[in-house]
Design a protein around this motif. Structure first.
Motif, short mmCIF file in Angstrom:
data_model
loop_
_atom_site.label_atom_id
_atom_site.label_comp_id
_atom_site.label_asym_id
_atom_site.label_seq_id
_atom_site.Cartn_x
_atom_site.Cartn_y
_atom_site.Cartn_z
N THR A 35 0.82 -1.06 0.04
CA THR A 35 -0.13 0.07 0.12
C THR A 35 0.84 1.14 -0.07
OG1 THR A 35 -1.85 -1.20 1.02
CG2 THR A 35 -1.64 1.15 1.11
N LEU A 36 1.91 1.30 0.82
CA LEU A 36 2.78 2.20 0.90
C LEU A 36 3.52 2.59 -0.58
CD1 LEU A 36 4.31 4.53 2.15
CD2 LEU A 36 6.21 3.15 2.88
N LEU A 37 3.90 1.33 -1.17
CA LEU A 37 4.65 1.55 -2.49
C LEU A 37 3.53 2.07 -3.41
CD1 LEU A 37 6.77 0.75 -4.68
CD2 LEU A 37 5.81 -1.53 -4.72
N LEU A 38 2.16 1.51 -3.38
CA LEU A 38 1.35 2.04 -4.50
C LEU A 38 1.05 3.54 -4.13
CD1 LEU A 38 -0.59 1.16 -6.71
CD2 LEU A 38 -2.17 1.14 -4.83
N ALA A 39 1.09 4.08 -2.91
CA ALA A 39 0.91 5.52 -2.50
C ALA A 39 2.10 6.37 -3.04
CB ALA A 39 0.85 5.76 -1.09
N LEU A 40 3.17 5.72 -2.77
CA LEU A 40 4.46 6.48 -3.46
C LEU A 40 4.43 6.39 -5.12
CD1 LEU A 40 7.09 5.63 -0.82
CD2 LEU A 40 6.06 7.62 -0.89
N ALA A 41 4.03 5.70 -5.71
CA ALA A 41 4.01 5.22 -7.21
C ALA A 41 3.15 6.44 -7.54
CB ALA A 41 3.76 3.98 -7.51
N ARG A 42 2.12 6.49 -7.02
CA ARG A 42 0.96 7.58 -7.32
C ARG A 42 1.61 8.99 -7.19
NH1 ARG A 42 -2.16 10.85 -9.40
NH2 ARG A 42 -4.34 10.70 -9.04
N GLU A 43 2.24 9.20 -6.29
CA GLU A 43 2.89 10.48 -5.86
C GLU A 43 3.93 10.76 -7.00
OE1 GLU A 43 5.74 12.78 -2.64
OE2 GLU A 43 4.53 11.27 -1.94
N ALA A 154 15.68 0.98 -1.60
CA ALA A 154 16.07 2.21 -0.60
C ALA A 154 16.63 2.02 0.76
CB ALA A 154 14.77 2.90 -0.76
N GLY A 155 16.49 0.58 0.97
CA GLY A 155 16.91 0.16 2.48
C GLY A 155 15.81 0.42 3.51
N LEU A 156 14.60 0.38 2.82
CA LEU A 156 13.30 0.68 4.17
C LEU A 156 13.23 -0.58 4.69
CD1 LEU A 156 11.03 3.12 1.90
CD2 LEU A 156 12.04 3.59 4.06
N GLY A 157 12.94 -0.50 6.27
CA GLY A 157 12.53 -1.65 6.67
C GLY A 157 10.96 -1.54 7.03
N VAL A 161 8.49 1.54 7.05
CA VAL A 161 7.23 1.65 6.04
C VAL A 161 6.13 2.16 7.18
CG1 VAL A 161 5.81 0.14 4.91
CG2 VAL A 161 8.09 0.05 4.39
N ARG A 162 5.88 1.83 8.12
CA ARG A 162 4.90 1.99 8.96
C ARG A 162 4.78 3.34 9.40
NH1 ARG A 162 1.48 -2.10 10.49
NH2 ARG A 162 2.12 -4.20 10.42
N ILE A 163 5.95 4.00 9.47
CA ILE A 163 5.99 5.46 9.78
C ILE A 163 5.58 6.23 8.88
CG2 ILE A 163 7.68 7.32 10.46
CD1 ILE A 163 9.33 5.17 12.24
N LEU A 164 6.17 5.94 7.45
CA LEU A 164 5.77 6.68 6.48
C LEU A 164 4.24 6.47 6.07
CD1 LEU A 164 8.94 5.86 4.28
CD2 LEU A 164 8.30 8.22 5.25
N SER A 165 3.91 5.51 6.33
CA SER A 165 2.37 5.01 5.98
C SER A 165 1.47 5.99 6.90
CB SER A 165 2.04 3.76 6.22
OG SER A 165 2.70 2.85 5.19
N ARG A 166 1.86 5.94 8.01
CA ARG A 166 1.27 6.90 9.07
C ARG A 166 1.22 8.37 8.74
NH1 ARG A 166 3.47 5.63 14.47
NH2 ARG A 166 5.07 7.18 13.85
N GLU A 167 2.30 8.74 8.21
CA GLU A 167 2.72 10.23 7.86
C GLU A 167 1.77 10.49 6.73
OE1 GLU A 167 6.60 10.64 7.48
OE2 GLU A 167 7.17 10.73 9.91
N ALA A 168 1.54 9.54 5.93
CA ALA A 168 0.66 9.59 4.59
C ALA A 168 -0.54 9.55 4.89
CB ALA A 168 1.35 8.65 3.54
#
Length: 288
Positions: A35-43, A154-157, A161-168
């Protein structure tokens, strides 16, 4: 590297993944990572993104609807792609490389039915840096088929991923891990569509009873019906033993065909069956 810097790396990788007029397909399971990957791809790519979800007996019905809802929230078109991993003998045999055969089916179907059509020039999936330290035979299939893994690169663990997802503002930021239904079947026991359907209905029952994190492990027996081994976080074990829930759980799982219902005192262990990895004879004694 800071978390913000890693995010920027992912966005740049996504921008470079396809040409200016081309589209990227994201293998989308509805979990935290994809889901994060999809959101970042959309961005990164705007409307030049397609979400593709493998639709097979190993996908829980509730997860199918979650994929539809999340893709719509992100404004990304979603395609459900029928995959037939259950027709592969090596997948059904459920040896330690089951995930390899499942992902091979997915990526081969993507190559055949999605790549090169409607401008789709590449496929990406949500592997992360933490996956390198676990048993992930599906990653080999991704490498063999040239599937991109921007979060991993990118080396994301997973916690990042959860932190970036929450921020998004993604609803999946705190979603419990939800691997495919086949992961509930011990290695060496045959994976069949009717077994996966039983597991799906069993876990749906537990969610109706108010549990959020759970697994129903499906153990076939040489004689009689299978055993349901229910895994819950230790804090939830007392609730499962409350008389009304206990009776609903017992009667509901028995109605699905489970001969015995057990509650694992060890609690929920995501990937717990990996401890049993070894070659075992396929067990087919459970009646249909």
């Amino acid at each position: 590297m800071s978390l913000l810097a890693k995010k920027r790396v992912v966005l740049e990788l996504l921008r470079r993944s396809v040409g200016a007029q081309e589209r990227l397909a994201v293998a989308f399971s509805g979990g935290v990572d994809s889901t994060l990957l999809l959101a970042l791809a959309r961005e990164a790519l705007g409307e030049r993104v397609l979400a593709v979800t493998a639709d097979s007996p190993s996908l829980a019905r509730a997860e199918r609807e979650a994929c539809r809802r999340q893709a719509a929230a992100l404004g990304v078109p979603l395609r459900f792609l029928a995959t037939r991993e259950h027709e592969r003998a090596a997948y059904r045999a459920n040896a330690g490389d089951r995930c390899y055969h499942c992902k091979s089916e997915l990526f081969e179907t993507l190559a055949r039915e999605v790549l090169g059509r409607d401008g789709v020039a590449a496929v990406a999936y949500g592997a992360t840096a933490d996956d390198l330290g676990d048993h992930r035979p599906g990653m080999r299939a991704a490498q063999e088929h040239g599937v991109l893994a921007p979060l991993l690169e990118a080396g994301l663990g997973k916690e990042e991923v959860r932190i970036l997802s929450r921020e998004a503002g993604l609803e999946t930021w705190d979603k419990p891990a939800q691997p495919c239904l086949a992961s509930r079947v011990p290695y060496g026991q045959e994976v069949r569509p009717e077994v996966l359907e039983r597991i799906d209905r069993a876990e749906a029952l537990l969610r109706q009873l108010g549990f959020r994190e759970l697994r129903v492990r499906h153990h076939a027996q040489p004689l009689g019906g299978p055993i349901a081994r229910v895994e819950l976080p230790p804090a939830d074990l007392p609730r499962a033993l409350e008389p009304s829930r206990r009776e609903a759980l017992l009667s509901g799982l028995r109605a699905l065909g489970f001969e015995f219902v057990t509650l694992d005192l060890g609690g929920l262990r995501s990937g717990g069956l990996n401890a049993l990895l070894r070659k075992l004879p396929v067990v087919t004694g459970e009646p249909l």
